[in-house]
Design a protein around this motif. Structure first.
Motif, PDB file in Angstrom:
ATOM      1  N   GLN A  42      37.427  43.772  52.742  1.00 51.87           N
ATOM      2  CA  GLN A  42      36.813  42.827  52.024  1.00 51.87           C
ATOM      3  C   GLN A  42      36.350  43.624  50.860  1.00 51.87           C
ATOM      4  OE1 GLN A  42      36.197  39.673  52.512  1.00 51.87           O
ATOM      5  NE2 GLN A  42      36.577  39.297  54.702  1.00 51.87           N
ATOM      6  N   GLU A  43      35.795  44.644  51.000  1.00 51.76           N
ATOM      7  CA  GLU A  43      35.485  45.422  49.688  1.00 51.76           C
ATOM      8  C   GLU A  43      36.653  45.520  48.746  1.00 51.76           C
ATOM      9  OE1 GLU A  43      32.643  48.925  49.618  1.00 51.76           O
ATOM     10  OE2 GLU A  43      32.327  48.447  51.651  1.00 51.76           O
ATOM     11  N   VAL A  44      37.926  46.099  49.222  1.00 51.03           N
ATOM     12  CA  VAL A  44      38.792  46.273  48.570  1.00 51.03           C
ATOM     13  C   VAL A  44      39.148  44.768  47.465  1.00 51.03           C
ATOM     14  CG1 VAL A  44      41.342  46.427  48.505  1.00 51.03           C
ATOM     15  CG2 VAL A  44      39.878  47.854  49.925  1.00 51.03           C
ATOM     16  N   LEU A  45      39.034  43.700  48.336  1.00 52.68           N
ATOM     17  CA  LEU A  45      39.300  42.584  47.492  1.00 52.68           C
ATOM     18  C   LEU A  45      38.368  42.324  46.733  1.00 52.68           C
ATOM     19  CD1 LEU A  45      40.273  40.514  50.965  1.00 52.68           C
ATOM     20  CD2 LEU A  45      41.801  40.851  48.917  1.00 52.68           C
ATOM     21  N   ALA A  46      37.050  42.474  47.084  1.00 55.05           N
ATOM     22  CA  ALA A  46      35.900  42.202  46.036  1.00 55.05           C
ATOM     23  C   ALA A  46      36.059  43.137  44.818  1.00 55.05           C
ATOM     24  CB  ALA A  46      34.660  42.621  46.602  1.00 55.05           C
ATOM     25  N   ILE A  47      36.692  44.349  44.808  1.00 52.21           N
ATOM     26  CA  ILE A  47      36.762  45.296  43.606  1.00 52.21           C
ATOM     27  C   ILE A  47      37.612  44.375  42.965  1.00 52.21           C
ATOM     28  CG2 ILE A  47      37.397  47.498  42.935  1.00 52.21           C
ATOM     29  CD1 ILE A  47      35.949  48.626  45.529  1.00 52.21           C
ATOM     30  N   ALA A  48      39.010  44.336  43.512  1.00 53.65           N
ATOM     31  CA  ALA A  48      40.102  43.746  42.756  1.00 53.65           C
ATOM     32  C   ALA A  48      39.740  42.519  42.099  1.00 53.65           C
ATOM     33  CB  ALA A  48      41.347  43.438  43.634  1.00 53.65           C
ATOM     34  N   ALA A  49      38.981  41.722  42.800  1.00 50.17           N
ATOM     35  CA  ALA A  49      38.626  40.361  42.105  1.00 50.17           C
ATOM     36  C   ALA A  49      37.572  40.695  40.813  1.00 50.17           C
ATOM     37  CB  ALA A  49      37.773  39.587  43.213  1.00 50.17           C
ATOM     38  N   LYS A  50      36.958  41.512  41.141  1.00 52.22           N
ATOM     39  CA  LYS A  50      35.628  41.848  40.089  1.00 52.22           C
ATOM     40  C   LYS A  50      36.456  42.337  38.748  1.00 52.22           C
ATOM     41  CE  LYS A  50      31.565  44.542  38.985  1.00 52.22           C
ATOM     42  NZ  LYS A  50      30.793  45.449  39.427  1.00 52.22           N
ATOM     43  N   GLN A  51      37.582  42.980  38.984  1.00 52.24           N
ATOM     44  CA  GLN A  51      38.245  43.584  37.983  1.00 52.24           C
ATOM     45  C   GLN A  51      39.579  42.562  37.411  1.00 52.24           C
ATOM     46  OE1 GLN A  51      39.704  47.724  38.466  1.00 52.24           O
ATOM     47  NE2 GLN A  51      37.731  48.442  39.052  1.00 52.24           N
ATOM     48  N   GLY A  52      39.744  41.627  38.294  1.00 47.27           N
ATOM     49  CA  GLY A  52      40.621  40.342  37.576  1.00 47.27           C
ATOM     50  C   GLY A  52      42.085  41.141  37.960  1.00 47.27           C
ATOM     51  N   HIS A  66      41.655  38.592  56.314  1.00 48.92           N
ATOM     52  CA  HIS A  66      40.254  39.102  55.614  1.00 48.92           C
ATOM     53  C   HIS A  66      40.602  38.315  53.989  1.00 48.92           C
ATOM     54  CE1 HIS A  66      39.838  42.908  57.899  1.00 48.92           C
ATOM     55  NE2 HIS A  66      39.129  42.051  58.243  1.00 48.92           N
ATOM     56  N   PHE A  67      41.811  38.121  53.738  1.00 49.57           N
ATOM     57  CA  PHE A  67      42.050  37.318  52.292  1.00 49.57           C
ATOM     58  C   PHE A  67      41.711  35.887  52.539  1.00 49.57           C
ATOM     59  CE2 PHE A  67      44.728  34.434  49.826  1.00 49.57           C
ATOM     60  CZ  PHE A  67      44.275  34.948  48.408  1.00 49.57           C
ATOM     61  N   ALA A  68      42.049  35.446  53.744  1.00 46.28           N
ATOM     62  CA  ALA A  68      41.492  33.983  54.008  1.00 46.28           C
ATOM     63  C   ALA A  68      39.979  34.056  53.984  1.00 46.28           C
ATOM     64  CB  ALA A  68      42.364  33.544  55.186  1.00 46.28           C
ATOM     65  N   ASP A  69      39.272  34.592  54.669  1.00 49.79           N
ATOM     66  CA  ASP A  69      37.983  34.528  54.875  1.00 49.79           C
ATOM     67  C   ASP A  69      37.273  34.973  53.386  1.00 49.79           C
ATOM     68  OD1 ASP A  69      35.304  34.670  56.448  1.00 49.79           O
ATOM     69  OD2 ASP A  69      35.293  36.652  55.913  1.00 49.79           O
ATOM     70  N   THR A  75      36.532  33.915  44.565  1.00 50.68           N
ATOM     71  CA  THR A  75      37.792  33.610  43.838  1.00 50.68           C
ATOM     72  C   THR A  75      38.572  35.018  43.818  1.00 50.68           C
ATOM     73  OG1 THR A  75      36.919  31.770  42.624  1.00 50.68           O
ATOM     74  CG2 THR A  75      38.885  33.091  41.781  1.00 50.68           C
ATOM     75  N   SER A  76      39.797  34.721  44.310  1.00 48.22           N
ATOM     76  CA  SER A  76      40.604  36.262  44.162  1.00 48.22           C
ATOM     77  C   SER A  76      41.704  36.121  43.102  1.00 48.22           C
ATOM     78  CB  SER A  76      41.205  36.330  45.590  1.00 48.22           C
ATOM     79  OG  SER A  76      42.270  37.385  45.351  1.00 48.22           O
ATOM     80  N   PRO A  77      41.958  36.962  42.423  1.00 48.64           N
ATOM     81  CA  PRO A  77      43.277  37.063  41.576  1.00 48.64           C
ATOM     82  C   PRO A  77      44.517  36.846  42.278  1.00 48.64           C
ATOM     83  CG  PRO A  77      41.570  38.631  40.845  1.00 48.64           C
ATOM     84  CD  PRO A  77      41.255  38.122  42.267  1.00 48.64           C
ATOM     85  N   GLY A  78      44.254  36.944  43.918  1.00 49.37           N
ATOM     86  CA  GLY A  78      45.604  36.860  44.466  1.00 49.37           C
ATOM     87  C   GLY A  78      45.979  38.124  45.037  1.00 49.37           C
ATOM     88  N   ASP A 105      46.566  33.208  35.998  1.00 50.94           N
ATOM     89  CA  ASP A 105      45.963  31.872  36.669  1.00 50.94           C
ATOM     90  C   ASP A 105      46.923  31.430  37.823  1.00 50.94           C
ATOM     91  OD1 ASP A 105      44.294  32.457  34.893  1.00 50.94           O
ATOM     92  OD2 ASP A 105      44.889  30.589  33.424  1.00 50.94           O
ATOM     93  N   GLU A 106      48.212  31.807  37.635  1.00 52.99           N
ATOM     94  CA  GLU A 106      49.108  31.275  38.902  1.00 52.99           C
ATOM     95  C   GLU A 106      49.094  31.824  39.940  1.00 52.99           C
ATOM     96  OE1 GLU A 106      53.595  30.661  37.485  1.00 52.99           O
ATOM     97  OE2 GLU A 106      52.580  31.495  35.572  1.00 52.99           O
ATOM     98  N   TRP A 107      48.428  32.786  40.267  1.00 55.15           N
ATOM     99  CA  TRP A 107      48.031  33.424  41.591  1.00 55.15           C
ATOM    100  C   TRP A 107      46.806  33.451  42.051  1.00 55.15           C
ATOM    101  CZ3 TRP A 107      52.681  35.107  43.348  1.00 55.15           C
ATOM    102  CH2 TRP A 107      53.810  35.029  42.540  1.00 55.15           C
ATOM    103  N   THR A 108      45.945  32.840  41.457  1.00 58.51           N
ATOM    104  CA  THR A 108      44.659  32.680  41.860  1.00 58.51           C
ATOM    105  C   THR A 108      44.408  31.985  43.153  1.00 58.51           C
ATOM    106  OG1 THR A 108      43.570  32.488  39.622  1.00 58.51           O
ATOM    107  CG2 THR A 108      42.011  31.782  41.216  1.00 58.51           C
ATOM    108  N   ASN A 109      43.873  32.970  44.046  1.00 57.55           N
ATOM    109  CA  ASN A 109      43.717  32.585  45.701  1.00 57.55           C
ATOM    110  C   ASN A 109      45.002  32.291  46.155  1.00 57.55           C
ATOM    111  OD1 ASN A 109      40.765  32.624  45.387  1.00 57.55           O
ATOM    112  ND2 ASN A 109      40.634  30.380  45.073  1.00 57.55           N
ATOM    113  N   ARG A 110      45.971  32.840  45.843  1.00 56.28           N
ATOM    114  CA  ARG A 110      47.061  32.786  46.631  1.00 56.28           C
ATOM    115  C   ARG A 110      47.413  34.132  47.318  1.00 56.28           C
ATOM    116  NH1 ARG A 110      52.029  30.428  43.174  1.00 56.28           N
ATOM    117  NH2 ARG A 110      52.906  30.582  45.147  1.00 56.28           N
TER     118      ARG A 110
END
Length: 116
Positions: A42-52, A66-69, A75-78, A105-110
């Protein structure tokens, strides 16, 4: 917007090196630089998302859950999941193709499993 990659701590470092060697203008941050070692998904996903950054990981077992959650509230860059059985050269080719032929943009939340 240009794609930026983030390596998970479990990603084979040769993939990052190979992408950067073949495409020096790409932006692929190592887990070491991002200080991801030992952090929960969850933290790894948050760091990646914060940095786009699109997260690249070998973790087929827990990361998809964890990604699904994560995307239920943020929002995740993917995420791109790379099976360890895939040839490194094939992974490098796929990532360079994704970087060159698509936009962030094509990879957002994928979440996508390579090969695509």
């Amino acid at each position: 917007m240009t794609i930026r990659f983030q390596a998970d701590a479990d990603l084979n470092h040769n993939i990052v090196v190979g992408v950067l060697r073949r495409e020096p203008s790409s932006d692929f941050q190592t887990a070491l630089v991002a200080k991801l070692e030992g952090l929960p998904d969850q933290e790894v996903l948050a760091i990646a998302a914060k940095q786009g950054r699109i997260l690249i990981s070998h973790d087929q077992r827990t990361m998809p859950l964890h990604f699904a959650d994560f995307i239920t509230t943020q929002t995740s860059p993917g995420v791109l999941i790379v099976p360890k059985t895939l040839l490194i050269s094939e992974v490098i080719d796929s990532l360079i193709l994704i970087w060159a032929a698509s936009t962030a943009d094509e990879w957002t939340n994928r979440i996508i499993f390579l090969p695509i």
